[in-house]
Design an enzyme around this catalytic site. Structure first.
Site, PDB file in Angstrom:
ATOM      1  N   ASP A  81       0.768  -1.291  -0.082  1.00 26.04           N
ATOM      2  CA  ASP A  81      -0.019  -0.104  -0.047  1.00 26.04           C
ATOM      3  C   ASP A  81       0.925   1.257  -0.042  1.00 26.04           C
ATOM      4  O   ASP A  81       2.059   1.316   0.257  1.00 26.04           O
ATOM      5  CB  ASP A  81      -1.081  -0.011   1.276  1.00 26.04           C
ATOM      6  CG  ASP A  81      -0.145  -0.356   2.415  1.00 26.04           C
ATOM      7  OD1 ASP A  81       0.980   0.102   2.533  1.00 26.04           O
ATOM      8  OD2 ASP A  81      -1.010  -1.213   3.372  1.00 26.04           O
ATOM      9  N   ASP A 137       1.595   4.917   1.503  1.00 26.99           N
ATOM     10  CA  ASP A 137       1.531   6.046   2.588  1.00 26.99           C
ATOM     11  C   ASP A 137       1.998   7.561   2.332  1.00 26.99           C
ATOM     12  O   ASP A 137       3.199   7.380   1.658  1.00 26.99           O
ATOM     13  CB  ASP A 137       2.099   5.532   3.885  1.00 26.99           C
ATOM     14  CG  ASP A 137       1.311   4.523   4.393  1.00 26.99           C
ATOM     15  OD1 ASP A 137      -0.017   4.153   4.008  1.00 26.99           O
ATOM     16  OD2 ASP A 137       2.107   3.657   4.908  1.00 26.99           O
ATOM     17  N   ASP A 192      10.128   4.177  13.139  1.00 28.47           N
ATOM     18  CA  ASP A 192      10.903   2.842  13.835  1.00 28.47           C
ATOM     19  C   ASP A 192      12.383   2.499  13.178  1.00 28.47           C
ATOM     20  O   ASP A 192      13.153   2.939  13.849  1.00 28.47           O
ATOM     21  CB  ASP A 192       9.793   1.649  13.864  1.00 28.47           C
ATOM     22  CG  ASP A 192       9.254   1.470  12.640  1.00 28.47           C
ATOM     23  OD1 ASP A 192       9.632   2.004  11.496  1.00 28.47           O
ATOM     24  OD2 ASP A 192       8.268   0.490  12.531  1.00 28.47           O
TER      25      ASP A 192
HETATM   26  P1  ATP Z   1       4.303  -3.021   5.601  1.00 25.37           P
HETATM   27  O1  ATP Z   1       5.092  -3.447   4.450  1.00 25.37           O
HETATM   28  O2  ATP Z   1       4.097  -4.058   6.274  1.00 25.37           O
HETATM   29  O3  ATP Z   1       3.197  -2.077   5.351  1.00 25.37           O
HETATM   30  P2  ATP Z   1       5.431  -0.525   6.459  1.00 25.37           P
HETATM   31  O4  ATP Z   1       6.836  -0.386   6.738  1.00 25.37           O
HETATM   32  O5  ATP Z   1       4.761   0.285   5.702  1.00 25.37           O
HETATM   33  O6  ATP Z   1       5.342  -2.168   6.414  1.00 25.37           O
HETATM   34  P3  ATP Z   1       3.372   0.124   8.302  1.00 25.37           P
HETATM   35  O7  ATP Z   1       2.582  -0.405   9.608  1.00 25.37           O
HETATM   36  O8  ATP Z   1       2.259   0.310   7.161  1.00 25.37           O
HETATM   37  O9  ATP Z   1       4.583  -0.684   7.914  1.00 25.37           O
HETATM   38  O10 ATP Z   1       3.695   1.880   8.794  1.00 25.37           O
HETATM   39  C1  ATP Z   1       3.971   2.693   7.724  1.00 25.37           C
HETATM   40  C2  ATP Z   1       5.411   3.492   8.348  1.00 25.37           C
HETATM   41  O11 ATP Z   1       4.930   4.197   9.658  1.00 25.37           O
HETATM   42  C3  ATP Z   1       6.358   2.530   8.705  1.00 25.37           C
HETATM   43  O12 ATP Z   1       7.219   2.448   7.511  1.00 25.37           O
HETATM   44  C4  ATP Z   1       7.201   3.377   9.874  1.00 25.37           C
HETATM   45  O13 ATP Z   1       7.726   4.246   9.042  1.00 25.37           O
HETATM   46  C5  ATP Z   1       5.964   4.045  10.580  1.00 25.37           C
HETATM   47  N1  ATP Z   1       5.466   3.181  11.511  1.00 25.37           N
HETATM   48  C6  ATP Z   1       4.522   2.084  11.594  1.00 25.37           C
HETATM   49  N2  ATP Z   1       4.596   1.637  12.828  1.00 25.37           N
HETATM   50  C7  ATP Z   1       5.171   2.325  13.645  1.00 25.37           C
HETATM   51  C8  ATP Z   1       5.927   2.166  15.056  1.00 25.37           C
HETATM   52  N3  ATP Z   1       5.046   1.222  15.714  1.00 25.37           N
HETATM   53  N4  ATP Z   1       6.667   3.108  15.297  1.00 25.37           N
HETATM   54  C9  ATP Z   1       7.334   3.946  14.851  1.00 25.37           C
HETATM   55  N5  ATP Z   1       6.929   4.122  13.472  1.00 25.37           N
HETATM   56  C10 ATP Z   1       6.027   3.196  12.954  1.00 25.37           C
HETATM   57 MG    MG Z   2       2.654   0.048   5.044  1.00 24.86          MG
END
Ligand code: ATP
Ligand code: MG
Length: 444
Positions: A51, A53, A145
């Site tokens: 997805d 963001d 993170d």
């Molecule tokens: P995925 O491929 O699983 O979607 P993602 O990295 O995009 O991985 P998301 O949960 O969609 O993970 O979160 C989007 C972004 O928000 C992350 O890449 C990170 O920068 C930030 N983020 C998400 N959760 C946290 C957290 N618990 N603490 C700090 N930053 C976070």
């Molecule tokens: Mg994501």
């Protein structure tokens, strides 16, 4: 650091049309407009993002003015969901660093309470609180993170922006916490699960200082809400890399905080069943996802909790209970304890119990038994589970083969198969024998 268009692999053709629309509209309205997080990480690696963001310096109200199809969600930290049919593009305002006191579960708005529509009063309160929540782009990067999750793709010049060394860590295949790992896990323990999930999915190494505090702080997962834990567990095991994820969770001592009874059963079991059954169940889940087939959390939880349920059931049967009653009691007890850690919604726990209950019916094939079972709406999942049990030595392989054949043939041949069963094979001598064998070896 800024990586210009010519020096990174992200091309607009890899970005969803709707995400591009959102990016351009924000830019044209005069706002900062960037992709961030997992999608930039995945695009840099040449993977297809799950997805997209978007982050911006526009405030939630301003985002809503730009997009008629935007809905504000979240109570504490508000963000916008821009809807395009089934695709949702999440648009967030740059967030500042938390004030002196920590801001736990900063991203919990993505989960449990993020779904709820804020009331008018909550929106007013949120607006008042906004001034100390929003921040600059650099602050936004620092409160993410891992470094590889803090890269931005800027739609103004198509450059990638890196404040924390994420591009280099991406190149080296390293997951590194931004800031002090110890403090950041305390702030949000779910980051321990996230680092394992990314390590498994990307095949990256967890940088030593990022890995070090996990064993000591794992217990903090016990304080995370069971609803958020459920969402995380689904991401952990339905991401296509569940075998690796499971191994890493055990290596880092985290699995016990997700499934304590299962961890105990792994230690006490004597025949190696769960040790084999679990990885096999996970491997088949990964394969199904790889083939684009649907996967069901009910099956996953059935596999995770089967061994504790089976052990408890055996005890009750030894105490003289009928096996179906014993199963029901055992399932109640195990589920009650498990729900304190991970809340499994009824729509999954109910079919999970059916999968277990059908295991007791597979050996009873006489008369109309087998035909009826075949028509049960949980037959397919339960049969898959039986095959897994057989493959890991926990059920009679001949029984599984019988059911495999039984499904493939016509009604007349089915009748012949049932008639060919001798009373001895139709009952459940094998299971009884096996059960006594397992219990015999248990101390006491
Ligand atoms: P995925 O491929 O699983 O979607 P993602 O990295 O995009 O991985 P998301 O949960 O969609 O993970 O979160 C989007 C972004 O928000 C992350 O890449 C990170 O920068 C930030 N983020 C998400 N959760 C946290 C957290 N618990 N603490 C700090 N930053 C976070
Ligand atoms: Mg994501």
């Amino acid at each position: 650091m800024i990586i210009p268009r010519a020096e990174h692999p992200i091309s607009r053709t890899l970005i969803s049309d709707n995400a591009l629309k959102v990016l351009y509209r924000l830019r044209d309205a005069g706002f900062a407009s960037l992709l961030v997080g997992g999608c930039v990480r995945d695009l840099m690696l040449g993977h297809e993002p799950k997805d997209f963001d978007v982050v911006t310096d526009a405030r939630p109200e301003q985002i809503q003015e730009v997009f008629r199809n935007a809905r504000l969600i979240g109570r504490r930290f508000r963000l916008a969901h821009v809807h395009f049919g089934r695709e949702i593009i999440e648009v967030a305002t740059f967030r500042g660093l938390p004030a002196a006191s920590s801001d736990p579960e900063v991203h919990a708005v993505h989960g449990a309470d993020g779904r709820a529509e804020p009331t008018a009063r909550e929106s007013r309160r949120a607006q008042q609180a906004d001034y100390n929540i929003f921040g600059t782009q650099e602050e936004d990067a620092l409160r993410r993170d891992f470094t590889v999750n803090a890269l931005y793709y800027n739609i103004r010049d198509y450059a990638v922006m890196d404040y924390v060394g994420g591009a280099n860590d991406l190149k080296e295949g390293v997951l590194r916490m931004i800031g002090n790992p110890h403090a950041r896990y305390r702030e949000d323990p779910v980051r321990m699960l996230r680092v394992v999930r990314f390590a498994a999915k990307l095949g990256f190494l967890i940088e030593p200082q990022t890995a070090a505090p996990i064993r000591e702080l794992g217990h903090l997962l016990l304080d995370v809400s069971p609803a958020r834990m459920f969402e995380e567990v689904i991401k952990l095991f339905h991401g296509g890399y569940s075998v690796e994820t499971y191994e890493l969770l055990r290596t880092h001592g985290l699995f016990r905080y997700l499934f304590p009874a299962t961890e105990d059963s792994l230690a006490t079991e004597s025949d190696g069943f769960p040790r084999i059954l679990l990885p096999k169940a996970l491997a088949s889940t990964d394969t199904r996802l790889d083939e684009g087939k649907p996967v069901n959390p009910a099956f996953l939880f059935a596999a995770f909790l089967w061994e504790p349920v089976r052990q408890r059931m055996d005890q009750l049967v030894d105490e003289g209970m009928k096996d179906q009653d014993a199963l029901r009691h055992a399932a109640d007890a195990v589920l009650r304890d498990q729900q304190r850690h991970i809340s499994i919604p009824k729509r999954f726990s109910f079919p999970m119990r059916e999968i277990w209950e059908l295991q007791l019916r597979f050996p009873r094939r006489h008369g109309k038994g087998a035909e009826r079972l075949l028509e049960h709406k949980r037959f397919r999942a339960a049969y898959d589970f039986l095959v897994l049990r057989a493959a890991s030595g926990a059920a009679d392989p001949e029984l599984a083969e019988w059911w495999t054949r039984f499904q493939e043939i016509g009604p007349d041949q089915r009748k012949t198969m049932v008639r060919a069963l001798t009373p001895a094979t139709a009952d459940r001598p094998k299971r009884r024998r096996r059960r006594r064998r397992t219990t015999d070896r248990e101390p006491g």
